[in-house]
Design a protein around this motif. Structure first.
Motif, PDB file in Angstrom:
ATOM      1  N   ALA A 125      64.443  32.613  48.768  1.00 46.57           N
ATOM      2  CA  ALA A 125      64.670  31.270  48.442  1.00 46.57           C
ATOM      3  C   ALA A 125      66.297  31.046  47.624  1.00 46.57           C
ATOM      4  N   ARG A 126      66.579  32.076  46.855  1.00 39.73           N
ATOM      5  CA  ARG A 126      68.152  31.946  46.744  1.00 39.73           C
ATOM      6  C   ARG A 126      69.093  31.619  47.505  1.00 39.73           C
TER       7      ARG A 126
ATOM      8  N   VAL B 128      68.219  29.975  50.385  1.00 45.37           N
ATOM      9  CA  VAL B 128      68.107  28.435  50.725  1.00 45.37           C
ATOM     10  C   VAL B 128      69.006  27.772  49.565  1.00 45.37           C
ATOM     11  N   ALA B 129      68.778  28.103  48.233  1.00 43.33           N
ATOM     12  CA  ALA B 129      69.596  27.444  47.320  1.00 43.33           C
ATOM     13  C   ALA B 129      71.155  27.310  47.575  1.00 43.33           C
ATOM     14  N   PHE B 130      71.562  28.611  47.857  1.00 40.84           N
ATOM     15  CA  PHE B 130      72.897  28.612  48.248  1.00 40.84           C
ATOM     16  C   PHE B 130      73.225  27.704  49.305  1.00 40.84           C
ATOM     17  N   GLU B 131      72.498  27.915  50.312  1.00 39.39           N
ATOM     18  CA  GLU B 131      72.937  27.011  51.443  1.00 39.39           C
ATOM     19  C   GLU B 131      72.963  25.286  50.988  1.00 39.39           C
ATOM     20  N   LEU B 132      72.025  25.047  50.339  1.00 44.02           N
ATOM     21  CA  LEU B 132      71.936  23.648  49.937  1.00 44.02           C
ATOM     22  C   LEU B 132      73.036  23.250  49.076  1.00 44.02           C
ATOM     23  N   ARG B 133      73.397  24.092  48.160  1.00 43.30           N
ATOM     24  CA  ARG B 133      74.553  23.903  47.305  1.00 43.30           C
ATOM     25  C   ARG B 133      75.981  23.884  48.193  1.00 43.30           C
TER      26      ARG B 133
ATOM     27  N   ASP C 125      78.492  20.818  47.915  1.00 45.28           N
ATOM     28  CA  ASP C 125      79.308  21.032  47.150  1.00 45.28           C
ATOM     29  C   ASP C 125      80.893  20.888  47.109  1.00 45.28           C
TER      30      ASP C 125
ATOM     31  N   ALA D  30      67.829  30.436  56.384  1.00 46.10           N
ATOM     32  CA  ALA D  30      68.100  29.715  55.114  1.00 46.10           C
ATOM     33  C   ALA D  30      68.844  28.458  55.575  1.00 46.10           C
TER      34      ALA D  30
ATOM     35  N   ALA E 254      67.420  24.710  54.778  1.00 41.15           N
ATOM     36  CA  ALA E 254      68.351  23.783  53.747  1.00 41.15           C
ATOM     37  C   ALA E 254      68.798  22.463  54.476  1.00 41.15           C
TER      38      ALA E 254
ATOM     39  N   ILE F 174      65.529  20.006  54.350  1.00 40.16           N
ATOM     40  CA  ILE F 174      65.254  19.788  53.079  1.00 40.16           C
ATOM     41  C   ILE F 174      66.294  18.769  52.851  1.00 40.16           C
TER      42      ILE F 174
END
Length: 258
Positions: A22-23, A25-30, A34, A117, A121, A124
């Motif tokens: 999960a972390r 995925v959040a990292f790849e989204l950012r 970003d 991930a 990402a 999403i």
């Protein structure tokens, strides 16, 4: 000996702090949103979506056609076919483009988690863009729906589900090719040429085999109808344009050095 024990314990403790999926995925989204370049790209895509929806509504009013959610959201297939693969390409090739892959691998238990991930990402973010298009279409249809005979949201449920499935397929098309090609500019060029030129050439030169070789066979199957591709054509197309390049990309990620 005590120093070696302490060092081993320290390395063991550091190894226990690997980030979870999960972390990742959040990292790849950012990472996707970003940077100034990525934000500029997504801003341009949002502006294009707004222009398409508003433009379709204006044209519909001038022609005397009813302005409905179905007429707006269902008429931007080319936007979905080109924008969603772009998101997949950006998500899959960012590390390769900046040569930062080797920075992350030592921090992970394995490479597979980071690879998938990136895939999730991209999916999403593409769905978020598609939902933005649907929200905009719904607002315009609600505001102008009284100008036509049909209800502004007739057929919205079918369009919503089909559109989201098409969005995911288009995104995974970009993800798969980018995973195998591993170069942003080249992957974008290949996707555009296949989408705008390749499918037409296949249909012209190999009409009997176009269902098996076309990149849009699976999205066409979602639309249904008497001319919908067969299950064998869909399976062949998915294998050729999705499964094989994604498998190649996964193998490269597992075995490669960058």
């Amino acid at each position: 000996m005590s120093n070696s024990i302490l060092q081993s314990a320290s390395l063991h403790n550091r190894g226990d702090r690997h980030p979870g999926f999960a972390r990742l995925v959040a990292f790849e989204l950012r990472k996707l949103v970003d940077t100034r370049s990525s934000r500029a790209i997504f801003a341009v895509l949002a502006v294009i979506a707004v222009a398409l929806v508003v433009g379709l509504a204006v044209v519909g009013i001038r022609l005397g056609h009813p302005v409905t959610f179905l007429s707006l959201a269902g008429s931007i297939g080319l936007f979905t076919a080109l924008a969603m693969p772009l998101i997949g390409i950006l998500g899959m090739t960012s590390d390769v483009a900046h040569r930062t892959t080797l920075v992350y691998y030592p921090l992970l238990r394995g490479r597979a988690g980071l690879f998938w991930a990136k895939v999730l990402a991209a999916a999403i973010l593409a769905l978020a863009l598609q939902l933005f298009v649907y929200l905009l279409s719904a607002v315009v249809a609600a505001a102008l729906g009284g100008l036509g005979t049909p209800g502004p949201f007739d057929g919205a449920g079918q369009e919503f589900s089909t559109g989201l499935a098409t969005c995911l397929l288009s995104t995974m098309f970009g993800v798969a090719l980018a995973a195998a090609i591993r170069r942003t500019a080249l992957a974008i060029t290949v996707v555009i040429l296949l989408s705008l030129v390749g499918n037409g050439l296949i249909l012209t030169l190999l009409p009997d085999a176009s269902g098996y070789l076309s990149t849009i066979t699976a999205p066409a199957a979602l639309l249904g109808g008497p001319d919908a591709p067969s299950a064998l054509e869909v399976a062949t197309s998915l294998t050729l344009w999705y499964v094989i390049p994604l498998g190649i990309g996964w193998w490269i990620a597992e075995k490669g050095e960058a």
